[in-house]
Design an enzyme around this catalytic site. Structure first.
Site, PDB file in Angstrom:
ATOM      1  N   HIS A  65       0.925  -1.436  -0.393  1.00  0.00           N
ATOM      2  CA  HIS A  65       0.189   0.310   0.096  1.00  0.00           C
ATOM      3  C   HIS A  65       0.937   1.128  -0.093  1.00  0.00           C
ATOM      4  CE1 HIS A  65      -3.977  -1.847   1.297  1.00  0.00           C
ATOM      5  NE2 HIS A  65      -3.802  -1.315  -0.025  1.00  0.00           N
ATOM      6  N   ASP A  67       1.174   4.110   1.274  1.00  0.00           N
ATOM      7  CA  ASP A  67       1.834   4.773   2.505  1.00  0.00           C
ATOM      8  C   ASP A  67       2.242   3.877   3.148  1.00  0.00           C
ATOM      9  OD1 ASP A  67      -0.397   2.828   3.272  1.00  0.00           O
ATOM     10  OD2 ASP A  67      -0.862   3.428   5.179  1.00  0.00           O
TER      11      ASP A  67
END
Length: 313
Positions: A65, A67
């Site tokens: 992901h 982030d």
């Protein structure tokens, strides 16, 4: 060992919290730093610390992901610009090597050091004379890994009086005994390190989890750990969202820590929806389940000292 949180937010950066990154400092042990996840702005956060990018020789990515990985290309390039010439090894899920390699190729990024990739599988993924790193899959909406870092047992303390009584002179021979090496004196006498050292001291165990629902593997990875870093994206009032998005609440993290017999729990990866008053409440709620709980912020730093984790001012 020291741990410094560079980004403690979830999903996207906010004014208070940048996205996931944790510097695991092993400067006293092996003269290196390991980085766990590398969210957007990680290299910017490093600029606010004494951390030298060339000292980072391993990066452990929990999942793909954004982030948790969008800061990786920038960090890799800057490490080169800043004089890094020693190898960097990146551990992570399948697809990470392809993404980083393509990004470097498309952007024409030239590196002054070798870049190696290790595709993580369950089990031991790294071992040397001092450390073992194990990995297990967690329960998120994409493949995600948790890591357990075990420091091997340390040599006991040297009994100098006993060594002197056995005829060992002051100087380098004492250092060899302290490091666990047997020595031979000038008269041919062999002095065994076991005879002048106390019992070996256990090393630390630190478990660092990626995004995950509460699951059995989290408990297994954290079993008897000195420190557990666990996400706390949601609180008990938003438990339904936590499960839906593959995350944990503050109370679920505390339940994992309690079930695993963890000494200290560090709550990380907090949603920007929570205000300062919410943060204090979340920590208090978790402490009703696991009393030794801290809720981390960007640049929070902890030090392992005399077998205790101490929060630095």
């Amino acid at each position: 060992m020291q741990m410094q949180f560079l980004g403690t937010g979830a999903g996207m950066p906010s004014k208070e919290r940048k996205t996931s990154a944790l510097a695991f400092k092993l400067l006293d042990e092996i003269g290196a730093i390991w980085l766990f996840d590398c969210g957007e702005a990680t290299q910017h956060q490093i600029l606010e610390t004494p951390i030298k990018p060339r000292k980072i020789d391993k990066v452990f990515i929990t999942h793909l992901h954004g982030d948790h990985i969008f800061g990786l290309p920038g960090f890799i390039g800057s490490r080169s610009f800043l004089g890094g010439n020693t190898p960097l090894t990146i551990y992570g899920p399948k697809g990470l090597k392809e993404w980083v390699t393509m990004t470097n190729t498309v952007t024409g990024t030239h590196l002054t050091y070798p870049l190696h990739f290790v595709e993580v599988e369950e089990g031991v993924i790294y071992e040397d004379e001092q450390f073992i790193v194990r990995a297990m899959p967690l329960q998120h909406v994409v493949p995600c890994w948790g890591y357990r870092i075990e420091q091997k047992a340390l040599n006991g303390a040297l009994d100098i009086d006993k060594a002197t009584a056995l005829g060992v002179p002051k100087g380098p021979l004492l250092g060899k005994l302290k490091s666990g090496e047997d020595i031979t004196l000038a008269d041919g006498t062999v002095v065994c390190s076991d005879d002048v050292l106390s019992e070996p001291k256990p090393g630390f165990i630190v478990t660092i989890l990626g995004d995950t629902r509460k699951c059995e593997n989290a408990i297994i990875l954290a079993q008897d750990a000195d420190v557990l870093v666990h996400e706390s994206t949601f609180d008990a009032a938003t438990e339904n969202l936590a499960s839906q998005y593959g995350h944990s609440t503050n109370k679920e993290a505390a339940e994992v820590a309690e079930a695993a017999g963890v000494k200290t729990l560090l709550l990380n990866h907090l949603s920007a929806r929570f205000l300062a008053t919410d943060i204090a409440r979340m920590k208090a709620e978790a402490r009703t389940i696991h009393p030794s709980t801290h809720l981390v912020h960007d640049f929070s730093e902890f030090e392992w000292h005399q077998h205790q984790l101490i929060k630095k001012p």
